[in-house]
Design an enzyme around this catalytic site. Structure first.
Site, PDB file in Angstrom:
ATOM      1  N   GLN A  90      36.959  24.859  38.608  1.00  0.00           N
ATOM      2  CA  GLN A  90      35.955  25.011  37.553  1.00  0.00           C
ATOM      3  C   GLN A  90      36.616  25.622  36.318  1.00  0.00           C
ATOM      4  O   GLN A  90      37.088  26.765  36.359  1.00  0.00           O
ATOM      5  CB  GLN A  90      34.857  25.941  38.087  1.00  0.00           C
ATOM      6  CG  GLN A  90      33.772  26.302  37.113  1.00  0.00           C
ATOM      7  CD  GLN A  90      33.093  27.616  37.490  1.00  0.00           C
ATOM      8  OE1 GLN A  90      33.636  28.414  38.252  1.00  0.00           O
ATOM      9  NE2 GLN A  90      31.910  27.845  36.969  1.00  0.00           N
ATOM     10  N   SER A 127      35.685  29.621  31.949  1.00  0.00           N
ATOM     11  CA  SER A 127      36.055  30.848  31.223  1.00  0.00           C
ATOM     12  C   SER A 127      37.265  30.628  30.320  1.00  0.00           C
ATOM     13  O   SER A 127      38.186  29.880  30.659  1.00  0.00           O
ATOM     14  CB  SER A 127      36.395  31.952  32.212  1.00  0.00           C
ATOM     15  OG  SER A 127      35.325  32.182  33.060  1.00  0.00           O
ATOM     16  N   GLU A 185      26.746  28.330  41.723  1.00  0.00           N
ATOM     17  CA  GLU A 185      27.778  29.349  41.963  1.00  0.00           C
ATOM     18  C   GLU A 185      27.128  30.637  42.446  1.00  0.00           C
ATOM     19  O   GLU A 185      27.558  31.238  43.427  1.00  0.00           O
ATOM     20  CB  GLU A 185      28.569  29.604  40.679  1.00  0.00           C
ATOM     21  CG  GLU A 185      29.599  30.728  40.853  1.00  0.00           C
ATOM     22  CD  GLU A 185      30.628  30.803  39.732  1.00  0.00           C
ATOM     23  OE1 GLU A 185      30.380  30.244  38.644  1.00  0.00           O
ATOM     24  OE2 GLU A 185      31.669  31.433  39.948  1.00  0.00           O
ATOM     25  N   GLU A 243      26.210  43.248  34.716  1.00  0.00           N
ATOM     26  CA  GLU A 243      25.439  43.504  33.487  1.00  0.00           C
ATOM     27  C   GLU A 243      24.763  42.222  32.999  1.00  0.00           C
ATOM     28  O   GLU A 243      23.597  42.232  32.582  1.00  0.00           O
ATOM     29  CB  GLU A 243      26.361  44.059  32.379  1.00  0.00           C
ATOM     30  CG  GLU A 243      26.872  45.468  32.619  1.00  0.00           C
ATOM     31  CD  GLU A 243      27.991  45.526  33.659  1.00  0.00           C
ATOM     32  OE1 GLU A 243      28.574  44.464  33.980  1.00  0.00           O
ATOM     33  OE2 GLU A 243      28.268  46.626  34.182  1.00  0.00           O
TER      34      GLU A 243
HETATM   35  C1  LIG Z   1      37.174  36.361  41.657  1.00  0.00           C
HETATM   36  C2  LIG Z   1      36.951  35.638  40.354  1.00  0.00           C
HETATM   37  C3  LIG Z   1      37.045  34.255  40.313  1.00  0.00           C
HETATM   38  C4  LIG Z   1      36.834  33.573  39.100  1.00  0.00           C
HETATM   39  N1  LIG Z   1      36.985  32.217  39.086  1.00  0.00           N
HETATM   40  C5  LIG Z   1      36.734  31.538  37.946  1.00  0.00           C
HETATM   41  C6  LIG Z   1      36.872  30.106  37.918  1.00  0.00           C
HETATM   42  O1  LIG Z   1      37.252  29.476  38.907  1.00  0.00           O
HETATM   43  N2  LIG Z   1      36.603  29.460  36.768  1.00  0.00           N
HETATM   44  C7  LIG Z   1      36.200  30.120  35.634  1.00  0.00           C
HETATM   45  O2  LIG Z   1      35.913  29.464  34.641  1.00  0.00           O
HETATM   46  N3  LIG Z   1      36.098  31.482  35.612  1.00  0.00           N
HETATM   47  C8  LIG Z   1      36.358  32.203  36.742  1.00  0.00           C
HETATM   48  N4  LIG Z   1      36.261  33.571  36.751  1.00  0.00           N
HETATM   49  C9  LIG Z   1      35.980  34.263  35.484  1.00  0.00           C
HETATM   50  C10 LIG Z   1      34.592  34.881  35.410  1.00  0.00           C
HETATM   51  O3  LIG Z   1      33.607  33.898  35.239  1.00  0.00           O
HETATM   52  C11 LIG Z   1      34.607  35.892  34.243  1.00  0.00           C
HETATM   53  O4  LIG Z   1      35.539  36.902  34.587  1.00  0.00           O
HETATM   54  C12 LIG Z   1      33.253  36.502  34.001  1.00  0.00           C
HETATM   55  O5  LIG Z   1      32.353  35.568  33.474  1.00  0.00           O
HETATM   56  C13 LIG Z   1      33.350  37.697  33.013  1.00  0.00           C
HETATM   57  O6  LIG Z   1      34.030  37.346  31.859  1.00  0.00           O
HETATM   58  P1  LIG Z   1      35.259  38.212  31.321  1.00  0.00           P
HETATM   59  O7  LIG Z   1      36.201  38.465  32.457  1.00  0.00           O
HETATM   60  O8  LIG Z   1      35.789  37.520  30.112  1.00  0.00           O
HETATM   61  O9  LIG Z   1      34.638  39.630  30.925  1.00  0.00           O
HETATM   62  P2  LIG Z   1      33.869  39.968  29.572  1.00  0.00           P
HETATM   63  O10 LIG Z   1      32.859  38.935  29.291  1.00  0.00           O
HETATM   64  O11 LIG Z   1      34.891  40.244  28.512  1.00  0.00           O
HETATM   65  O12 LIG Z   1      33.111  41.308  29.970  1.00  0.00           O
HETATM   66  C14 LIG Z   1      33.761  42.601  29.951  1.00  0.00           C
HETATM   67  C15 LIG Z   1      32.696  43.661  30.286  1.00  0.00           C
HETATM   68  O13 LIG Z   1      31.674  43.663  29.256  1.00  0.00           O
HETATM   69  C16 LIG Z   1      30.383  43.511  29.845  1.00  0.00           C
HETATM   70  N5  LIG Z   1      29.517  42.709  28.962  1.00  0.00           N
HETATM   71  C17 LIG Z   1      29.854  41.562  28.308  1.00  0.00           C
HETATM   72  N6  LIG Z   1      28.789  41.092  27.615  1.00  0.00           N
HETATM   73  C18 LIG Z   1      27.752  41.926  27.850  1.00  0.00           C
HETATM   74  C19 LIG Z   1      26.378  41.958  27.437  1.00  0.00           C
HETATM   75  N7  LIG Z   1      25.864  41.009  26.635  1.00  0.00           N
HETATM   76  N8  LIG Z   1      25.593  42.978  27.874  1.00  0.00           N
HETATM   77  C20 LIG Z   1      26.107  43.942  28.702  1.00  0.00           C
HETATM   78  N9  LIG Z   1      27.401  43.961  29.127  1.00  0.00           N
HETATM   79  C21 LIG Z   1      28.213  42.968  28.705  1.00  0.00           C
HETATM   80  C22 LIG Z   1      30.635  42.759  31.146  1.00  0.00           C
HETATM   81  O14 LIG Z   1      29.579  42.973  32.070  1.00  0.00           O
HETATM   82  C23 LIG Z   1      31.956  43.369  31.606  1.00  0.00           C
HETATM   83  O15 LIG Z   1      31.734  44.598  32.262  1.00  0.00           O
HETATM   84  C24 LIG Z   1      36.496  34.285  37.921  1.00  0.00           C
HETATM   85  C25 LIG Z   1      36.414  35.689  37.962  1.00  0.00           C
HETATM   86  C26 LIG Z   1      36.649  36.368  39.158  1.00  0.00           C
HETATM   87  C27 LIG Z   1      36.542  37.872  39.175  1.00  0.00           C
END
Ligand SMILES: Cc1cc2nc3c(=O)[nH]c(=O)nc-3n(C[C@H](O)[C@H](O)[C@H](O)COP(=O)(O)OP(=O)(O)OC[C@H]3O[C@@H](n4cnc5c(N)ncnc54)[C@H](O)[C@@H]3O)c2cc1C
Length: 406
Positions: A129, A132, A247, A376
């Protein structure tokens, strides 16, 4: 309402149990199968998936015409519950079967279904997928990977990150921006991308534990034929939401994290310096809280299964499941390891028989609180879409994407 298996489901469970006892590799608790590298893991997963496909267990609820078992969603859950008791190499196909296949079934043309579904189900082709990006995780609609129409094809440029299993995947679901002059949610389109196409470069992300399950994926002038487009141009957001709902449903149901039953069982057998752990009032409080949460989740699961059984998609209330399961598993694991005192710092088999599930929940629970929507973000979804509370102010969603500050 009667929550016991119906006679037909009880028979299905008995057959599944019998089949697994003969064909599944190793029982949990009697030794853990480990895979030394990706190639060994993929080979073991392919073998297991093809065995299941031959017996109709590879995708129990999907139509037989595509290699599924033609059963009900409840039977799919029953099979998964039974399979959970074995250490089988499931992870390789989790994203494909749990998210990509249901999305293809919901959105794909007949040609797409014909070409991809059976191969995904029988394990011949592995899926990932690609949603991100470095600056688009929680705020997924801010993604910048672009797809530009060129004759009968689309040409894609950009970067994805955290792509689980990209290193051994054959195809991926790709969300890309096709119209930067539309508002941020309106300019997206969902595609299938061939992970071996020229211009796709997969770079592993090395984890603290030595593994490399995730990747960065760079896309440079990657050509996607128009028949691999899954939504109308600009209709990608709704398509992506379909994938994310599946998912959250899967993460809620299938990740093997511990629950109140582990806490009751382990604390009842654990002696601490002040006596049996389950006699401690703080532990008893936690048991009561976790038990009530689990009962609530079970009822929510029945509601979701009823919806799926009627051909409806799971709704935003499904976000509750992952939110509760992942954080609760982490709390229970922390408590149990704390109750072990100094021994709680041990790792792997040194912790003792059965404790690998506790250790896994301690570390993997944290990852599950991020994957598929952070705690969150799920709270925002529940507040706005389940409880109907006022939505957060989002100025950037109403003007053209290319007028938003970078
Ligand atoms: C085990 C694992 C597998 C994954 N596999 C995939 C995959 O196969 N394909 C894929 O596309 N992605 C994958 N991901 C990525 C995952 O979807 C993202 O990590 C997730 O959506 C969070 O995005 P970010 O890491 O950019 O954090 P950010 O969006 O940068 O968030 C950082 C912090 O800010 C907080 N935050 C952000 N916006 C808000 C808001 N509006 N209100 C309150 N708090 C907020 C978040 O809760 C978090 O604590 C995977 C992640 C993990 C951990």
């Amino acid at each position: 309402m009667d929550f016991a298996d119906s006679p037909a489901d009880a028979q299905f469970r008995a057959h599944a149990r019998e089949w697994l006892a003969v064909h599944a590799p190793v029982t949990r608790g009697r030794g853990r199968v480990s895979w030394s590298d990706d190639a060994t893991l993929v080979a073991a997963a392919r073998e297991w998936q093809s065995k299941k496909a031959a017996a109709g267990y590879a995708a129990v609820a999907l139509p037989r015409e595509y290699g599924g078992g033609g059963g009900t969603t409840t039977q799919q859950v029953i099979f998964r519950q039974e399979e959970e008791r074995y250490d089988v190499p499931f992870g390789v196909y989790e994203i494909g079967l749990g998210m990509c296949v249901p999305t293809l079934l919901a959105l794909g043309s007949d040609q797409v279904k014909e070409r991809f579904l059976a191969r995904a189900i029988n394990g011949e082709e592995i899926w990932c997928q690609l949603f991100s990006e470095p600056a688009a995780g929680s705020d997924l609609a801010a993604l910048r990977t672009k797809a530009v129409k060129a004759g009968d094809n689309w040409v894609v440029d950009g970067q994805k990150v955290w792509t689980t299993g990209a290193q051994f995947s054959d195809y991926g679901l790709l969300l890309a921006r096709t119209d930067p002059s539309a508002t941020k949610h309106a300019g997206l389109t969902l595609f299938i991308v061939d992970m071996r196409a020229p211009g796709v470069e997969v770079r592993p992300i090395r984890q603290l534990d030595g593994g490399a399950e995730f990747n960065e994926v760079f896309l440079s002038s990657v050509v996607i034929p128009d028949e691999f487009r899954l939504t109308a141009p600009g209709g990608g957001w709704a398509g992506a939401m379909t994938t994310l709902m599946f998912e959250r449903l899967n993460v809620g149901a299938n990740i093997g994290l511990i629950d109140s039953s582990t806490l009751i069982d382990f604390s009842g057998r654990l002696e601490t310096s002040t006596g049996r752990a389950s006699d401690d009032p703080l532990v008893r409080d936690m048991i009561a809280q976790a038990y009530l949460n689990d009962r609530g989740l079970k009822l929510l699961t029945y509601r979701t299964l009823t919806k799926l059984g009627r051909g409806q998609l799971p709704g935003p209330e499904q976000s509750i499941t992952k939110l509760v399961i992942a954080s609760q598993a982490q709390l229970i694991a922390n408590l149990l390891l704390d109750l072990r005192g100094k021994e709680g710092a041990l790792a792997g088999s040194a912790l003792g028989e059965g404790w690998e599930a506790v250790e896994r929940s301690w570390s993997f629970g944290a990852a599950m609180r991020i994957a598929g929507g952070t705690d969150e973000i799920l709270r925002n979804v529940i507040a706005e879409r389940v409880l109907g509370l006022p939505a957060a102010k989002r100025d950037d969603a109403t003007r053209p994407f290319n007028e938003n500050p970078a």
